[in-house]
Design a protein around this motif. Structure first.
Motif, PDB file in Angstrom:
ATOM      1  N   LEU A 136       0.818  -1.210   0.000  1.00 45.64           N
ATOM      2  CA  LEU A 136       0.000   0.000   0.000  1.00 45.64           C
ATOM      3  C   LEU A 136       0.855   1.265   0.000  1.00 45.64           C
ATOM      4  CD1 LEU A 136      -2.849  -1.010   2.487  1.00 45.64           C
ATOM      5  CD2 LEU A 136      -2.981  -0.852  -0.009  1.00 45.64           C
ATOM      6  N   GLY A 137       1.975   1.242   0.748  1.00 48.31           N
ATOM      7  CA  GLY A 137       2.857   2.407   0.786  1.00 48.31           C
ATOM      8  C   GLY A 137       3.507   2.699  -0.549  1.00 48.31           C
ATOM      9  N   PRO A 138       4.232   1.734  -1.131  1.00 43.77           N
ATOM     10  CA  PRO A 138       4.823   1.978  -2.453  1.00 43.77           C
ATOM     11  C   PRO A 138       3.779   2.319  -3.521  1.00 43.77           C
ATOM     12  CG  PRO A 138       5.787   0.026  -1.440  1.00 43.77           C
ATOM     13  CD  PRO A 138       4.655   0.443  -0.567  1.00 43.77           C
ATOM     14  N   ALA A 139       2.594   1.704  -3.429  1.00 42.57           N
ATOM     15  CA  ALA A 139       1.564   1.968  -4.440  1.00 42.57           C
ATOM     16  C   ALA A 139       1.072   3.410  -4.381  1.00 42.57           C
ATOM     17  CB  ALA A 139       0.399   1.005  -4.262  1.00 42.57           C
ATOM     18  N   ALA A 140       0.979   3.964  -3.174  1.00 45.41           N
ATOM     19  CA  ALA A 140       0.490   5.335  -3.031  1.00 45.41           C
ATOM     20  C   ALA A 140       1.374   6.324  -3.788  1.00 45.41           C
ATOM     21  CB  ALA A 140       0.409   5.711  -1.556  1.00 45.41           C
ATOM     22  N   ALA A 141       2.675   6.019  -3.885  1.00 44.85           N
ATOM     23  CA  ALA A 141       3.602   6.908  -4.595  1.00 44.85           C
ATOM     24  C   ALA A 141       3.346   6.933  -6.096  1.00 44.85           C
ATOM     25  CB  ALA A 141       5.043   6.470  -4.317  1.00 44.85           C
ATOM     26  N   LEU A 142       2.596   5.934  -6.608  1.00 42.39           N
ATOM     27  CA  LEU A 142       2.309   5.868  -8.052  1.00 42.39           C
ATOM     28  C   LEU A 142       1.031   6.594  -8.443  1.00 42.39           C
ATOM     29  CD1 LEU A 142       3.180   2.125  -8.806  1.00 42.39           C
ATOM     30  CD2 LEU A 142       4.590   4.140  -9.252  1.00 42.39           C
ATOM     31  N   LYS A 143       0.331   7.163  -7.461  1.00 37.04           N
ATOM     32  CA  LYS A 143      -0.931   7.852  -7.774  1.00 37.04           C
ATOM     33  C   LYS A 143      -0.670   8.985  -8.763  1.00 37.04           C
ATOM     34  CE  LYS A 143      -4.918  10.078  -5.584  1.00 37.04           C
ATOM     35  NZ  LYS A 143      -5.931   9.143  -6.115  1.00 37.04           N
ATOM     36  N   GLY A 144      -1.429   9.022  -9.820  1.00 37.94           N
ATOM     37  CA  GLY A 144      -1.265  10.033 -10.853  1.00 37.94           C
ATOM     38  C   GLY A 144      -0.245   9.676 -11.908  1.00 37.94           C
ATOM     39  N   PHE A 145       0.346   8.484 -11.832  1.00 39.49           N
ATOM     40  CA  PHE A 145       1.370   8.076 -12.793  1.00 39.49           C
ATOM     41  C   PHE A 145       0.796   8.016 -14.209  1.00 39.49           C
ATOM     42  CE2 PHE A 145       3.887   4.768 -15.011  1.00 39.49           C
ATOM     43  CZ  PHE A 145       5.155   5.337 -14.894  1.00 39.49           C
ATOM     44  N   ILE A 146      -0.476   7.603 -14.302  1.00 40.52           N
ATOM     45  CA  ILE A 146      -1.189   7.615 -15.595  1.00 40.52           C
ATOM     46  C   ILE A 146      -2.250   8.707 -15.489  1.00 40.52           C
ATOM     47  CG2 ILE A 146      -2.508   6.247 -17.259  1.00 40.52           C
ATOM     48  CD1 ILE A 146      -1.347   3.732 -15.977  1.00 40.52           C
ATOM     49  N   PRO A 147      -1.996   9.912 -15.977  1.00 38.89           N
ATOM     50  CA  PRO A 147      -2.872  11.070 -15.704  1.00 38.89           C
ATOM     51  C   PRO A 147      -4.360  10.855 -15.962  1.00 38.89           C
ATOM     52  CG  PRO A 147      -0.840  11.778 -16.746  1.00 38.89           C
ATOM     53  CD  PRO A 147      -0.811  10.271 -16.774  1.00 38.89           C
ATOM     54  N   PRO A 148      -4.766  10.239 -17.083  1.00 36.42           N
ATOM     55  CA  PRO A 148      -6.222  10.082 -17.278  1.00 36.42           C
ATOM     56  C   PRO A 148      -6.859   9.151 -16.240  1.00 36.42           C
ATOM     57  CG  PRO A 148      -5.015   9.768 -19.332  1.00 36.42           C
ATOM     58  CD  PRO A 148      -4.015   9.743 -18.227  1.00 36.42           C
ATOM     59  N   PHE A 149      -6.055   8.237 -15.674  1.00 33.88           N
ATOM     60  CA  PHE A 149      -6.559   7.277 -14.695  1.00 33.88           C
ATOM     61  C   PHE A 149      -5.612   7.283 -13.499  1.00 33.88           C
ATOM     62  CE2 PHE A 149      -7.535   5.769 -19.003  1.00 33.88           C
ATOM     63  CZ  PHE A 149      -8.926   5.777 -18.963  1.00 33.88           C
ATOM     64  N   PRO A 150      -5.689   8.276 -12.639  1.00 31.02           N
ATOM     65  CA  PRO A 150      -4.689   8.465 -11.582  1.00 31.02           C
ATOM     66  C   PRO A 150      -4.601   7.329 -10.573  1.00 31.02           C
ATOM     67  CG  PRO A 150      -6.590   9.912 -11.264  1.00 31.02           C
ATOM     68  CD  PRO A 150      -6.733   9.321 -12.620  1.00 31.02           C
ATOM     69  N   ASP A 151      -5.670   6.545 -10.426  1.00 35.59           N
ATOM     70  CA  ASP A 151      -5.657   5.475  -9.421  1.00 35.59           C
ATOM     71  C   ASP A 151      -5.368   4.105 -10.018  1.00 35.59           C
ATOM     72  OD1 ASP A 151      -6.547   6.948  -6.936  1.00 35.59           O
ATOM     73  OD2 ASP A 151      -8.204   7.449  -8.283  1.00 35.59           O
ATOM     74  N   LEU A 152      -5.140   4.041 -11.324  1.00 41.47           N
ATOM     75  CA  LEU A 152      -4.963   2.747 -11.969  1.00 41.47           C
ATOM     76  C   LEU A 152      -3.621   2.109 -11.628  1.00 41.47           C
ATOM     77  CD1 LEU A 152      -6.103   0.622 -13.858  1.00 41.47           C
ATOM     78  CD2 LEU A 152      -5.145   1.894 -15.789  1.00 41.47           C
ATOM     79  N   ALA A 153      -2.525   2.866 -11.696  1.00 35.26           N
ATOM     80  CA  ALA A 153      -1.193   2.312 -11.416  1.00 35.26           C
ATOM     81  C   ALA A 153      -1.083   1.776  -9.993  1.00 35.26           C
ATOM     82  CB  ALA A 153      -0.113   3.357 -11.693  1.00 35.26           C
TER      83      ALA A 153
END
Length: 503
Positions: A460-477
């Motif tokens: 969960l911690g490392p995943a939170a850092a990826l939020k917004g990695f894919i701009p149209p779908f910020p929660d997908l990564a």
């Protein structure tokens, strides 16, 4: 068996993929407010009745009898039996449709009494229900034809039919500007899909050379036997729907959006249930019916063992993900447009509560056909009655403190009670005998699920850092990383166990 189940499951997975596109579009356009709640109730009404009278009860009573006729007396006798049941089914559906259209506001008030304090909401829901309710008659005919196809080992068309529901609803969303509201467009999409689904299975039936024709109903001995089994099967299916009716009734008194929170959580919860549980159960019922008709009881027990362990192997990764990270999953799939943070949090709470009961619900899809294949539709009803009473009582007890999440958790507890009762009864009649391979596999998937939960919590911690990695779908990564870590941990632990069990 697994090849057939994989075919059904693969097509169901494709349907669910279209379903998630549909739900993502619905979430963005409808959100989780009054308009969404009105459509959810209008959509649930025919689906509740479909689950009671069509898919659940009908398959339980019809498929084993049709398979018996086909095995023992040939295609002519089976076709005659199918035509008699089709005629009776259509007559009953016509009567039900006329009553439902004549008394729609009363039906809606019974299902969602909280709407009675809001006349515009009640009127809108009744208007949408009049559009969607004829879908029930169409899907009932489709279910009968699908049962015939399944008995002839043809599963693809019936499994593909649900894809058309999602395609039609997506098409309706694309032209929603032509309708008074998005909800009206969706209601019309549901109705059109009923014609499309029925047309697909009738085409496949004709292609297979298995013709059924409507004629005046006849109460032959075979039809009487079917009706004797259909009655208890209806009660059994009704028990499940009573719990769902209770969810809708109680949620209609909760804050606006609660009906929708349960709907979106249920859509995720239904993914493994449909792809795994329903696929395995669909193939297992005619398989067990044929083996029992040939007096191959040991073969039937073996098929049940393999079905249970395989179904749980494929289901428990979803349990780990939904229990440990419901928020990221809901956000990735639905978190955009009108589906705000409150909707994400509400749906995630329901999904986490549903996760507790998911293994039991999938296992029930394997255990219940063992009774139905033997011609026993009464015993599952008795077990379900006890579970339903406990389920509804727990809903009432939990709703005050836990709101809609309490309703979902009560559903999970009821599923475990139902499964425990059926397993005990089936073992007493020697219909279920777990072997060494079964116990090793169950131990392996249990430990693997615990490992998967631990890995997901860590990610969960490392995943939170990826939020917004894919701009149209910020929660997908973030959701993709969490899912990949959970599946990897599960596979590394469960795989050796299943290899050991086969030796």
């Amino acid at each position: 068996m697994w090849r057939k189940a994989a075919s059904v499951g693969g097509l169901t997975l494709l349907s669910r993929a279209f379903g998630f596109v549909r739900d993502a579009m619905m979430a963005a356009l409808l959100g989780a407010g009054p308009l969404a709640d009105a459509f959810m109730v209008a959509f649930r009404l025919p689906n509740h009745f479909r689950a009671i009278f069509a898919e659940g009860a009908f398959n339980a009573a019809f498929v084993p009898r049709y398979a018996y006729q086909l095995t023992r007396e040939g295609e002519g006798a089976a076709r005659s039996f199918g035509e008699d049941v089709l005629s009776i089914t259509m007559l009953a559906q016509l009567v039900l449709l006329v009553l439902a259209l004549a008394f729609t506001p009363l039906v809606v008030t019974a299902l969602a009494p909280g709407f009675s304090d809001d006349p515009p909401q009640l009127a809108l829901t009744a208007e949408l229900t009049r559009i969607t309710f004829p879908y029930l008659a169409l899907i009932s005919a489709m279910t009968l034809v699908a049962g015939v196809l399944n008995a002839h080992d043809r599963f693809a068309a019936a499994a593909s039919a649900s894809i058309l529901l999602n395609v039609c609803m997506i098409a309706a969303l694309l032209v929603a500007g032509w309708f008074p509201t998005v909800a009206h467009a969706l209601a019309v999409g549901v109705l059109v899909s009923g014609f499309a689904q029925l047309g697909l299975v009738v085409w496949d039936m004709r292609k297979a050379g298995v013709g059924l024709s409507l004629r005046l109903p006849r109460l032959t001995q075979n039809v009487r036997d079917f009706l004797k089994r259909f009655g208890p099967a209806v009660l059994g299916s009704a028990g499940v729907q009573i719990a769902m009716f209770a969810d809708t009734i109680l949620a209609s008194f909760l804050p606006s959006g609660s009906v929708s929170y349960l709907y979106y959580a249920d859509r995720l919860y239904q993914l493994p249930l449909a792809v795994v549980g329903i696929a395995v159960g669909t193939v297992l019922l005619p398989e067990l019916a044929r083996r029992l008709a040939a007096d191959d009881r040991s073969g039937a027990r073996d098929r049940l063992n393999r079905a249970l362990e395989g179904a749980l192997l494929m289901t428990l990764p979803f349990v780990a993900l939904f229990a440990a990270a419901p928020g990221p999953v809901v956000a990735a799939l639905f978190g955009r447009g009108a589906f705000d943070q409150a909707a994400i949090a509400g749906s995630a709470a329901a999904l986490q509560a549903y996760a507790f009961g998911l293994p039991a619900v999938v296992a029930l899809r394997c255990v219940t056909p063992a009774f139905h294949a033997a011609g026993d539709t009464a015993t599952p009803v008795k077990a379900l009655a006890v579970a339903t009473i406990a389920n509804v009582a727990l809903k009432i007890a939990l709703i005050g403190s836990f709101l809609h999440a309490g309703l979902a958790f009560a559903t999970s507890v009821g599923a475990w009670i139902n499964l425990a009762l059926l397993v005990i009864l089936l073992r007493r009649r020697d219909g279920f005998a777990p072997d060494r391979r079964f116990w090793i596999n169950i131990a392996a998937v249990t430990v693997a699920t615990a490992a998967s939960v631990a890995a997901i919590v860590w990610s969960l911690g490392p995943a939170a850092a990826l939020k917004g990695f894919i701009p149209p779908f910020p929660d997908l990564a973030p959701a993709a990383l969490i899912g990949a870590v959970g599946v990897a941990a599960y596979g590394l632990v469960a795989g050796p166990g299943f290899i050991l069990a086969r030796r």
